[in-house]
Design a protein around this motif. Structure first.
Motif, mmCIF file in Angstrom:
data_model
loop_
_atom_site.group_PDB
_atom_site.id
_atom_site.type_symbol
_atom_site.label_atom_id
_atom_site.label_comp_id
_atom_site.label_asym_id
_atom_site.label_seq_id
_atom_site.Cartn_x
_atom_site.Cartn_y
_atom_site.Cartn_z
ATOM 1 N N ALA A 57 34.233 39.333 36.219
ATOM 2 C CA ALA A 57 34.593 40.754 36.133
ATOM 3 C C ALA A 57 35.179 41.241 37.452
ATOM 4 N N GLN A 58 34.602 40.774 38.554
ATOM 5 C CA GLN A 58 35.119 41.162 39.862
ATOM 6 C C GLN A 58 36.510 40.560 40.106
ATOM 7 N N ILE A 59 36.710 39.320 39.665
ATOM 8 C CA ILE A 59 38.032 38.687 39.799
ATOM 9 C C ILE A 59 39.068 39.494 39.038
ATOM 10 N N ALA A 60 38.741 39.862 37.813
ATOM 11 C CA ALA A 60 39.662 40.639 36.976
ATOM 12 C C ALA A 60 39.964 42.010 37.561
ATOM 13 N N ALA A 61 39.070 42.523 38.401
ATOM 14 C CA ALA A 61 39.260 43.849 38.997
ATOM 15 C C ALA A 61 40.073 43.817 40.291
ATOM 16 N N LEU A 62 40.337 42.628 40.822
ATOM 17 C CA LEU A 62 41.105 42.541 42.065
ATOM 18 C C LEU A 62 42.537 43.025 41.857
ATOM 19 N N PRO A 63 43.090 43.740 42.829
ATOM 20 C CA PRO A 63 44.492 44.177 42.713
ATOM 21 C C PRO A 63 45.425 42.957 42.652
ATOM 22 N N THR A 64 46.518 43.115 41.957
ATOM 23 C CA THR A 64 47.465 42.003 41.830
ATOM 24 C C THR A 64 47.979 41.551 43.197
ATOM 25 N N ALA A 65 48.143 42.495 44.120
ATOM 26 C CA ALA A 65 48.613 42.138 45.465
ATOM 27 C C ALA A 65 47.622 41.216 46.166
ATOM 28 N N THR A 66 46.340 41.417 45.895
ATOM 29 C CA THR A 66 45.309 40.555 46.479
ATOM 30 C C THR A 66 45.437 39.146 45.915
ATOM 31 N N ILE A 67 45.594 39.049 44.606
ATOM 32 C CA ILE A 67 45.754 37.739 43.951
ATOM 33 C C ILE A 67 47.010 37.055 44.482
ATOM 34 N N ALA A 68 48.100 37.801 44.564
ATOM 35 C CA ALA A 68 49.374 37.240 45.032
ATOM 36 C C ALA A 68 49.273 36.739 46.472
ATOM 37 N N GLY A 69 48.369 37.323 47.242
ATOM 38 C CA GLY A 69 48.224 36.940 48.641
ATOM 39 C C GLY A 69 47.234 35.810 48.899
ATOM 40 N N LEU A 70 46.567 35.342 47.865
ATOM 41 C CA LEU A 70 45.582 34.276 48.062
ATOM 42 C C LEU A 70 46.270 32.953 48.387
ATOM 43 N N PRO A 71 45.749 32.222 49.351
ATOM 44 C CA PRO A 71 46.305 30.898 49.645
ATOM 45 C C PRO A 71 46.091 29.962 48.452
ATOM 46 N N THR A 72 46.935 28.948 48.332
ATOM 47 C CA THR A 72 46.811 28.016 47.214
ATOM 48 C C THR A 72 45.453 27.319 47.214
ATOM 49 N N ALA A 73 44.901 27.056 48.391
ATOM 50 C CA ALA A 73 43.582 26.412 48.466
ATOM 51 C C ALA A 73 42.512 27.286 47.826
#
Length: 197
Positions: free
Chosen positions: A10-26
């Motif tokens: 649920a917390q993952i789904a609530a993250l802003p898209t910009a946060t997801i887009a900024g995550l390193p591939t690792a």
């Protein structure tokens, strides 16, 4: 990374898209399959090709219909061949036509006949001629009559003679007059006596 991987779905789904887009591939690679499955369609669209390359086959199979439908060319290009081949038949039928055409000719040729048969008529009609020409004879035979009827005249004209010979009598019978007229001289000559319309 540890803080992200400790989040609930649920917390993952609530993250802003910009946060997801900024995550390193690792970090993407470290997310659990359940966390990947929890990504929203907006978050899926925000993934870069390098981020989708970090997904594994279990992650791909865990994606829901809406998530698969949200995959664009950027995300598909990032997938490995193993990832592409991990799509279920239900998932493949949900891909947009643009996403489907982002799958390489070699990846399409490596798909099972069941996977190819799962494509909708709209998807088949949207395949580029080079992708359609790359299908194996078994894959061509796996197409249903509705899928064959969906082929454009340009697609028909670009089939290989081997592919034309692979068409079943039911598939040949399903061809429209425009499709029959689109057969090249070589294609028409390749038809067997049992196939000829």
């Amino acid at each position: 990374m540890a803080s992200i991987t400790a989040l609930t779905t649920a917390q993952i789904a609530a993250l802003p898209t910009a946060t997801i887009a900024g995550l390193p591939t690792a970090t993407i690679a470290a997310l659990s399959t359940a966390q990947i499955a929890a990504l929203t369609t907006a978050q899926i669209v925000a993934l870069s090709s390098s981020q989708t390359a970090a997904l594994n086959t279990a992650d791909i199979q865990a994606l829901g219909s809406a998530a698969v439908a949200a995959l664009g060319t950027t995300q598909i290009v990032g997938l490995t061949t193993s990832d592409v081949l991990a799509f279920t038949t239900t998932q493949l039928s949900r891909l947009s036509t643009a996403a489907l055409n982002a799958i390489t000719t070699a990846e399409l040729a490596a798909m099972s006949t069941a996977q190819i048969a799962s494509f909708t008529s709209t998807q088949i009609a949207a395949l580029t001629t080079d992708r359609l020409a790359g299908l194996t004879t078994s894959q061509i035979q796996a197409l249903g009559t509705a899928q064959v009827r969906a082929l454009t005249t340009a697609q028909i004209a670009n089939l290989t003679t081997t592919e034309v010979q692979a068409l079943t009598t039911a598939e040949i019978a399903a061809l429209t007059s425009a499709q029959v007229n689109a057969l090249t001289t070589a294609e028409a000559a390749a038809l067997t006596s049992t196939q000829a319309p």
